[in-house]
Design a protein around this motif. Sequence first.
Motif, PDB file in Angstrom:
ATOM      1  N   THR A 106       0.854  -1.182   0.000  1.00 18.42           N
ATOM      2  CA  THR A 106       0.000   0.000   0.000  1.00 18.42           C
ATOM      3  C   THR A 106       0.892   1.235   0.000  1.00 18.42           C
ATOM      4  O   THR A 106       2.133   1.138   0.038  1.00 18.42           O
ATOM      5  CB  THR A 106      -0.928   0.003   1.221  1.00 18.42           C
ATOM      6  OG1 THR A 106      -1.830   1.103   1.104  1.00 18.42           O
ATOM      7  CG2 THR A 106      -0.159   0.118   2.516  1.00 18.42           C
ATOM      8  N   THR A 148      -1.457   6.218   2.800  1.00 15.44           N
ATOM      9  CA  THR A 148      -2.640   5.516   3.305  1.00 15.44           C
ATOM     10  C   THR A 148      -2.509   5.211   4.787  1.00 15.44           C
ATOM     11  O   THR A 148      -3.481   5.330   5.552  1.00 15.44           O
ATOM     12  CB  THR A 148      -2.856   4.222   2.517  1.00 15.44           C
ATOM     13  OG1 THR A 148      -2.990   4.525   1.125  1.00 15.44           O
ATOM     14  CG2 THR A 148      -4.109   3.497   2.982  1.00 15.44           C
ATOM     15  N   ASN A 152      -7.905  -2.516   5.204  1.00 15.02           N
ATOM     16  CA  ASN A 152      -9.083  -1.956   4.528  1.00 15.02           C
ATOM     17  C   ASN A 152      -9.662  -0.773   5.306  1.00 15.02           C
ATOM     18  O   ASN A 152     -10.217   0.162   4.703  1.00 15.02           O
ATOM     19  CB  ASN A 152     -10.137  -3.046   4.363  1.00 15.02           C
ATOM     20  CG  ASN A 152     -11.341  -2.581   3.573  1.00 15.02           C
ATOM     21  OD1 ASN A 152     -11.256  -2.316   2.369  1.00 15.02           O
ATOM     22  ND2 ASN A 152     -12.480  -2.454   4.235  1.00 15.02           N
ATOM     23  N   ARG A 210      -7.771   2.177   4.280  1.00 10.96           N
ATOM     24  CA  ARG A 210      -8.082   2.601   2.907  1.00 10.96           C
ATOM     25  C   ARG A 210      -9.451   3.267   2.802  1.00 10.96           C
ATOM     26  O   ARG A 210      -9.606   4.273   2.120  1.00 10.96           O
ATOM     27  CB  ARG A 210      -8.037   1.380   1.989  1.00 10.96           C
ATOM     28  CG  ARG A 210      -6.629   0.830   1.774  1.00 10.96           C
ATOM     29  CD  ARG A 210      -6.677  -0.519   1.100  1.00 10.96           C
ATOM     30  NE  ARG A 210      -5.333  -1.042   0.818  1.00 10.96           N
ATOM     31  CZ  ARG A 210      -5.065  -2.311   0.519  1.00 10.96           C
ATOM     32  NH1 ARG A 210      -6.062  -3.193   0.470  1.00 10.96           N
ATOM     33  NH2 ARG A 210      -3.828  -2.690   0.287  1.00 10.96           N
ATOM     34  N   THR A 211     -10.459   2.693   3.473  1.00 10.94           N
ATOM     35  CA  THR A 211     -11.831   3.171   3.287  1.00 10.94           C
ATOM     36  C   THR A 211     -12.385   3.930   4.491  1.00 10.94           C
ATOM     37  O   THR A 211     -13.400   4.608   4.355  1.00 10.94           O
ATOM     38  CB  THR A 211     -12.762   1.984   3.007  1.00 10.94           C
ATOM     39  OG1 THR A 211     -12.758   1.098   4.142  1.00 10.94           O
ATOM     40  CG2 THR A 211     -12.280   1.208   1.775  1.00 10.94           C
TER      41      THR A 211
END
Length: 514
Positions: free
Chosen positions: A23, A27, A67, A70-71
């Motif tokens: 990644t 991030t 995740n 990221r989100t």
Amino acid sequence: MNLLNMDAENRVVLNVGGIRHETYKATLKKIPATRLSRLTEALANYDPVLNEYFFDRHPGVFAQVLNYYRTGKLHYPTDVCGPLFEEELEFWGLDANQVEPCCWMTYTQHRDTQETLAVLDRLDLDTEKPSDEEVARKFGFEEDYYNGTVSWWQQLKPQMWSLFDEPYSSNAAKIIGVISVFFICVSIISFCLKTHPDMRVPVIRNYTVTTANQTQGWALDKVQTNAHVAFFYIECVCNAWFTLEILVRFISSPNKCEFVKSSVNIIDYIATMSFYIDLILQKYASHVENADILEFFSIIRIMRLFKLTRHSSGLKILIQTFRASAKELTLLVFFLVLGIVIFASLVYYAERIQTNPHNDFNSIPLGLWWALVTMTTVGYGDMAPKTYVGMFVGALCALAGVLTIALPVPVIVSNFAMYYSHTQARAKLPKKRRRVINVEPTRPPLRAPGVPGGPAGPLAPGMGPQAVNRRMNAIKTNHPKDMMGPNMGNHLKTSTISNSTQETKAELNTAVQV
């Protein structure tokens, strides 16, 4: 090419449990004050050869953690246990309360399970014999146990306690438990049978009467009836056993305060004391008027049935079910009382609307009894509405009672099934487990390229740390510019890039051989 190099420099490789994740560094900066937001190449888990960070953690949970970076949404994986997920979040420095609402109910199920297991631990349903160390800790002579100075009383006290209070600890304890249950049953049966008319002996009084002819005669009259004398001897034997049992359990109990405050023990010694109080009253207060009323207090002996909870795990679970369902039961009583008052008032006025010479509802308090009997679907039939309006109110009362009582029942059944299933699972769970030793992994020191054992090749057989240091000094002496000058970084970088594949294989082969 510059853009490609910049993109490569902004990326980071994370090896978690053997699974590589890649990644951007930006991030990981989205959530500050976490473990991943503070990654530097100076960390011990950074591998400069593979240019990655290694974490020996659960890879499945880390996929959801990454995740989340990221989100911005944290979801709960259904293939892991709740405590494991909490431990992983704590390691990565994340807050478990950030779990999304769609996963919150599934995630918090383990907390209810842990509370249930804690309750079962307090119920003491385990039948496995504890170790000597656990017994010493329970009875407060742990230091004497480790010093080897355990006295004869300290050895005898746990044996007496397990013999009289833990029916499944040994065969002898099972025999004592059977004897205790036998005396409890005999005492209850004797208490009930002595009230039967065929089991009672009449008290005959002989007194003088004067006839119409002014002559005196004798007459017999039945004043009262007493229980047969056999019941007295039966109660004496039973209460002698109960007294012995209480004394032994009190003397050998590990905690006297908890023993006295226990609800079952309170019932036990109050019921036993009632027998001796009854004997005293029969001897010194039998001539008092209405002395039979004092026998009412002997009804507490029926409460000895609760002593059977020590011998049955099912009764313990049933009592705990009612404790856990206290809110639902309170809600049931509240709605039941509310319905009783409403329908008692309605039926009182409904029966007065039409002409009704046989009206059974002369007051609202009488209607309360009818509403209670109707809502609980008992229906004695001693009171019934006679008018059409009153019958309609009675129908509504019956329907409301069925719905009110039926709603909390599934919750109570669910609690009982939950406790019972966990109890069965604990009974089948293996008790002996292999101990896991916490060993921190050590990282070997880095070596320069070209040195045996360094990135350029494996450590030569028989070459120890001192030999490696001598080899490093020799390299510095022969190539001072390469090792000490500005070309040192280029030399290391070139050697690492050109021989990275061979070096990695050599290191793996050396590790396997070692």
